[in-house]
Each structure stands twice: as structure tokens, then as C-alpha cells.
Design an enzyme around this catalytic site. Structure first.
Site, PDB file in Angstrom:
ATOM      1  N   GLY A 190       1.212  -9.429   6.541  1.00  0.00           N
ATOM      2  CA  GLY A 190       1.529  -8.582   7.681  1.00  0.00           C
ATOM      3  C   GLY A 190       1.732  -7.148   7.240  1.00  0.00           C
ATOM      4  O   GLY A 190       2.057  -6.873   6.079  1.00  0.00           O
ATOM      5  N   GLY A 191       1.544  -6.202   8.177  1.00  0.00           N
ATOM      6  CA  GLY A 191       1.695  -4.795   7.834  1.00  0.00           C
ATOM      7  C   GLY A 191       0.735  -4.423   6.723  1.00  0.00           C
ATOM      8  O   GLY A 191      -0.455  -4.746   6.762  1.00  0.00           O
ATOM      9  N   ASP A 192       1.238  -3.758   5.698  1.00  0.00           N
ATOM     10  CA  ASP A 192       0.386  -3.360   4.573  1.00  0.00           C
ATOM     11  C   ASP A 192       0.766  -4.101   3.300  1.00  0.00           C
ATOM     12  O   ASP A 192       0.612  -3.590   2.202  1.00  0.00           O
ATOM     13  CB  ASP A 192       0.462  -1.848   4.366  1.00  0.00           C
ATOM     14  N   GLU A 193       1.272  -5.329   3.446  1.00  0.00           N
ATOM     15  CA  GLU A 193       1.646  -6.154   2.304  1.00  0.00           C
ATOM     16  C   GLU A 193       0.603  -7.244   2.064  1.00  0.00           C
ATOM     17  O   GLU A 193       0.204  -7.962   2.992  1.00  0.00           O
ATOM     18  CB  GLU A 193       3.013  -6.809   2.525  1.00  0.00           C
ATOM     19  N   LEU A 204       0.836  -1.202   0.000  1.00  0.00           N
ATOM     20  CA  LEU A 204       0.000   0.000   0.000  1.00  0.00           C
ATOM     21  C   LEU A 204       0.871   1.251   0.000  1.00  0.00           C
ATOM     22  O   LEU A 204       1.912   1.304   0.674  1.00  0.00           O
ATOM     23  CB  LEU A 204      -0.925   0.007   1.215  1.00  0.00           C
TER      24      LEU A 204
END
Length: 315
Positions: free
Chosen positions: A227-230, A187
Site C-alpha cells: 500500500g502507498g509507496d511501500e 520510496l
């Protein structure tokens, strides 16, 4: 002799009463059959689980009262008492064994059925012992979700995604006309959303993004969160790279529409890398790595871009 016989019969009767009391107090369903596979007795727990009273079940074939289905094979299970007696050994119930109760309710059950032998070793019947394992199945399902699904978005996590990607690679080895692609998404500017609106709003945004990504692909494709924005997408049964590019464009168009989260208008875009399997990959990590390389190339070119990995130039 008469006195001795009377005492023996009395002792046998007492032992039988004790055995019946023990069976009736068990938290397991117990059903005893004759050698023909018909029901001789069943305890209260068996009555409760099957929905049949012992009086109406006596003499009926085991499969009529204890109707079982093997969910893995999607087929009815034959009379296990007859099978256990024929083999002369204990038979465990199938892993995904379902009991169909008298009123049609489905209950997952477990345990086994064993032949009954007299003092001389002759088989005189069979005994089925079973229990409701609904809670165990729910716990197992929860453990699987925890192991293979992202806790926030419920999407497949990296482990499950790589497993499905490995299956796709194996499928490609068997079918020369089978093509698939991996899209790797990062993102753009998501950190600003967290910094401006807080991590709680950021989590809500990730969940909304997950649902939009799912709406952009077919039911047989896989959307995963690493995880995160992946995020990553596995597209199966595609014709060529054009199909993957069209999905990438659809994702960017969909994410380009603002999200309305708790009264806030939130917008985001994604940089997307595309790697197409043309038969040269043997490990899922390699294909994912190349999609990641293409994604970074897209990000370097600006926001809301996509890039296709070129095997010739490794970029």
C-alpha cells in the site's frame, strides 16, 4: 390380462418419454452407462459439451467420449462409472476436473456420477451429471486476485507476501542450508510526485516501479506492495547477505533511471532495509519488522540508501 398388460406397457412408455423429455431439457450434461461402463444414452447438453453425437457415442467406453483430466494430479481419470458402481455410491468429480472435448478443447466441469439401482436395489448402470463451470472458475480466480493481489500493480499484497514468507520460514526449519532475505522498500519523495503531477500520474508511476522491481529479481522471488509507496521483496535460495545487498543495489540503480510517463520525466529513489533469516525467526511479522527497522535507519542516513538489520544491536 392382455388389456391390463397393454395399459401397463403404455403407462411405462409414457413415463419413459416424460423422463427422457426431462433429461433432454436439463441445462446439465447427462450420460447414462451400462454396467460395463459403456454409454447407453446422453442428452443434448452432454452432446454439446463433449462434441459427440449420441448415435456415434452409443456403446463406447465412457472415457472415450467423456475424457477427463485431474489438473491437480496432472493425470487422466479412469472410468468413473465403473468406480461408482464398484463402490455403490456417488462420486464427486475432482475439484479441478477438465473435460477434453472431441476437438481437443478443455472445459472445466463439476458435479458427480452415481450408480443406478432398480426396484430391488440392484445396480443396473451409472449416470454422470456434469456442467461447464468456466464462469465459476473465473469468478473464483477474480476473488483470489482481489484477496491476495494489489489492485493497482497486481503484485502480491501484504497477506499473500506474509504467507509466502511463512512458507520460507518453515522451509528453513527443514533445511539448514536454506537462506532467504526480506527487503523492505519505501520510496523517497514520492509524495512530491503526487502533489506535483496528481494522483493519477502517481498511480502510473507506482505501476512502472512495480514492473522494474520485478525485473530486478528472479522468477522464484516475490515482490509485494503493502500500500502507498511501500514495497517488499522476498529473496529465496540466497548464499549470504551479499546476494541481498547486490539485489538492493540493482533496485536502486534501476529506480534511479527516469520514468517517461505521458511526456513527463519522473525520477524516484528508494530507501531499503534488509533482514536476513539465519534461523532465529519463527513468525513472518518479526522478519518484516526488522527489515522495516533497517529501512528507517537507511532513510535517516539519506536518500537511495540501504541498511542491513543487525540482530546484535536490533538496528
Amino acid at each position: 390380462m392382455a388389456t391390463s398388460k397393454h395399459q401397463s406397457n403404455k403407462k411405462l412408455q409414457e413415463e419413459k418419454q416424460i423422463m427422457v423429455a426431462i433429461i433432454n431439457s436439463m441445462a446439465y450434461g447427462v450420460v447414462v452407462t451400462y454396467t460395463n461402463g459403456c454409454i447407453q444414452m446422453m442428452n443434448p447438453m452432454a452432446e454439446a459439451l463433449t462434441g459427440w453425437n449420441q448415435d456415434e457415442a452409443l456403446g463406447k467406453d465412457l472415457t472415450e467420449v467423456v475424457s477427463l483430466i485431474d489438473k491437480d494430479m496432472d493425470e487422466s481419470i479412469d472410468n468413473l462409472a465403473v468406480r461408482a458402481m464398484a463402490l455403490g455410491e456417488v462420486i464427486n468429480l475432482p475439484e479441478n476436473c477438465i473435460l477434453i472435448t472431441k476437438n481437443g478443447k478443455e472445459i472445466p466441469i463439476g458435479d458427480n456420477i452415481a450408480p443406478i439401482r432398480d426396484g430391488d436395489g440392484n445396480i443396473t448402470g451409472a449416470v454422470l451429471v456434469f456442467q461447464d463451470i468456466t464462469q465459476r472458475k473465473l469468478m473464483e480466480a477474480q476473488l483470489l486476485r482481489n484477496a491476495f493481489c494489489d489492485g493497482l500493480t497486481t503484485l502480491p499484497n501484504r497477506t499473500l507476501f506474509l504467507d509466502r514468507l511463512k512458507q520460507a520460514i518453515e522451509r528453513k526449519k527443514r533445511r539448514t542450508d536454506y537462506y532467504f532475505a526480506v527487503l523492505f522498500l519505501d520510496l523517497d519523495g514520492f509524495k512530491e510526485i503526487n502533489d506535483r503531477l496528481g494522483h493519477g500520474m502517481g498511480d502510473d508511476c507506482l505501476v512502472a516501479i512495480a514492473r522494474r522491481l520485478e525485473s530486478c529479481v528472479r522468477s522464484g522471488d516475490t515482490v509485494g506492495r503493502f500500500g502507498g509507496d511501500e514495497f517488499a521483496v522476498l529473496l529465496e535460495e540466497i548464499r549470504d547477505v551479499t546476494d541481498a545487498i547486490n539485489v538492493a543495489k540493482r533496485i536502486q540503480d534501476t529506480l534511479g533511471l527516469p520514468f517517461n510517463l505521458n511526456g513527463h520525466q519522473v525520477g524516484t529513489t528508494a530507501s531499503i532495509g534488509i533482514a536476513l533469516n539465519c534461523g532465529g525467526y519463527h513468525e513472518p511479522e518479526s522478519l518484516l519488522r526488522d527489515a522495516d527497522i533497517a529501512m528507517y535507519r537507511a532513510k535517516q542516513q539519506g536518500k537511495a540508501r540501504f541498511s542491513v538489520f543487525d540482530e546484535a544491536t536490533n538496528c
